[in-house]
Design an enzyme around this catalytic site. Structure first.
Site, PDB file in Angstrom:
ATOM      1  N   GLY A 193      -1.873 -23.159 -51.043  1.00 46.91           N
ATOM      2  CA  GLY A 193      -1.903 -24.283 -52.332  1.00 46.91           C
ATOM      3  C   GLY A 193      -1.353 -25.427 -51.832  1.00 46.91           C
TER       4      GLY A 193
ATOM      5  CE  LYS B  85       5.795 -30.313 -63.717  1.00 50.28           C
ATOM      6  NZ  LYS B  85       6.224 -29.175 -62.652  1.00 50.28           N
TER       7      LYS B  85
ATOM      8  CB  SER C  81       5.971 -24.322 -73.682  1.00 47.33           C
ATOM      9  OG  SER C  81       7.290 -24.490 -72.783  1.00 47.33           O
ATOM     10  CG  LEU C  82       7.583 -18.272 -73.775  1.00 45.96           C
ATOM     11  CD1 LEU C  82       7.418 -17.038 -72.738  1.00 45.96           C
ATOM     12  CD2 LEU C  82       8.050 -17.677 -74.659  1.00 45.96           C
TER      13      LEU C  82
ATOM     14  CG  ASP D 271       8.963 -27.808 -60.864  1.00 41.45           C
ATOM     15  OD1 ASP D 271       9.464 -27.198 -61.840  1.00 41.45           O
ATOM     16  OD2 ASP D 271       8.144 -28.426 -60.759  1.00 41.45           O
TER      17      ASP D 271
ATOM     18  CD  GLU E 213      -9.028 -33.914 -45.372  1.00 40.22           C
ATOM     19  OE1 GLU E 213      -9.759 -33.729 -44.206  1.00 40.22           O
ATOM     20  OE2 GLU E 213      -9.158 -33.101 -46.159  1.00 40.22           O
TER      21      GLU E 213
ATOM     22  N   GLY F  50      -0.545 -28.204 -54.457  1.00 38.30           N
ATOM     23  CA  GLY F  50      -0.347 -29.065 -55.703  1.00 38.30           C
ATOM     24  C   GLY F  50       1.039 -29.540 -55.753  1.00 38.30           C
ATOM     25  N   GLY F  51       1.590 -29.890 -56.991  1.00 36.11           N
ATOM     26  CA  GLY F  51       2.751 -30.647 -57.078  1.00 36.11           C
ATOM     27  C   GLY F  51       3.633 -29.313 -57.071  1.00 36.11           C
TER      28      GLY F  51
END
EC number: 1.1.1.25
Length: 279
Positions: A130, A67, A15-16, A103, A158, A132-133
């Protein structure tokens, strides 16, 4: 004051986020540290979180896959994180652990900085690819900012429909990926919100972009590689492109603002981060 901040997730080795937040601290001339807490799935999560809370942190970031799992360990979450159902930033405030989600706001801020005229027109047509989260966070942020024409395309219909439930007033249509590929010429802004195209699968594209609207902007939240196959195709089709590493910076900027009360300018950090990511 010495700030003690951190990141939990798995994996987080590369991770940066430490570089970003330590750069922020240097800019405002404060001392502090940003520690990576890698929590393998085999670990006792509740015990690890309890130990991290005892370390005297002002706050920490949360990345995949925690998360949602972090929420029961917090004293409260703000309304946006509640809508999204996920937390990526935790702050210690008046003796309480409070969860936020930066985010979507970070993404919108990064887009606004690069394409300010686009963000002034809430009537634009947007396609999120997409479900997702990340899509959930971006969708709710666009909705709260007054945008009304936000569609979602996903393999599983769905899952996309579930994201739209709390914003029924939006003019949202849900498509399969195949259906969306046939409609890309209808959108002013197309955002790829999944991990498709991330290293090592750098040649993968979630949908084809061979029929884009003139003047369209195409964005990808993936930042390794910087220029994904999705963005390369968009560029070849004449679109303006928006890179994913800028979302990383601006969501971090907002998290740092929550922890310190100070908004640190990005300045040339986007160029420096791009160089780091490109090696």
């Amino acid at each position: 004051m010495d700030y003690r901040l951190g990141l939990i997730g798995y994996p987080v080795e590369h991770s940066l986020s430490p570089w970003i937040h330590e750069s922020f601290m240097k800019q405002i001339a404060v001392k502090g540290s940003y520690t990576k807490y890698e929590i393998p799935l085999s670990d006792d999560f509740s015990k690890r979180i309890a130990n991290i809370k005892k370390e005297g942190l002002q706050g920490f970031n949360v990345t995949v896959p925690y998360k949602q799992r972090i929420i029961p360990f917090l004293d409260k979450i703000d309304s946006i994180a509640g809508e999204i159902g996920a937390v990526n930033t935790v702050s210690f405030e008046d003796g309480l652990w409070v969860g936020y989600n930066t985010d979507g706001f970070g993404y919108l801020r990064s887009l606004e900085m690069e394409f300010p005229a686009l963000m002034e027109n809430t009537a634009i047509r947007i396609l999120l690819v997409g479900a997702g989260g990340a899509c959930r966070g971006i969708y709710h942020t666009f909705a709260n900012a007054g945008f009304r024409n936000v569609d979602i395309a996903n393999r599983t219909i769905e899952k996309a429909e579930d994201i739209t439930k709390k914003h029924e007033k939006l003019n949202t249509k849900v498509f399969t990926l195949e259906e969306a590929a046939e409609r890309t010429d209808q959108y002013d802004l197309i955002i790829q919100t999944s991990s498709v195209g991330m290293k090592p699968g750098i040649e993968e594209k979630i949908i084809q972009l061979d029929r884009l609207k003139k003047g369209a902007i195409v964005s990808d939240i993936v930042y390794q590689p910087i220029k994904t196959a999705f963005l390369k195709q968009a560029k070849e089709s004449g679109a303006a492109i928006h890179f994913g590493h800028t979302m990383l910076l601006y969501q971090a900027q907002y998290a740092f603002e929550i922890w310190t009360g100070k908004r640190v300018p990005i300045d040339d950090m986007d160029k420096k981060l791009k160089l780091l990511l490109e090696g």
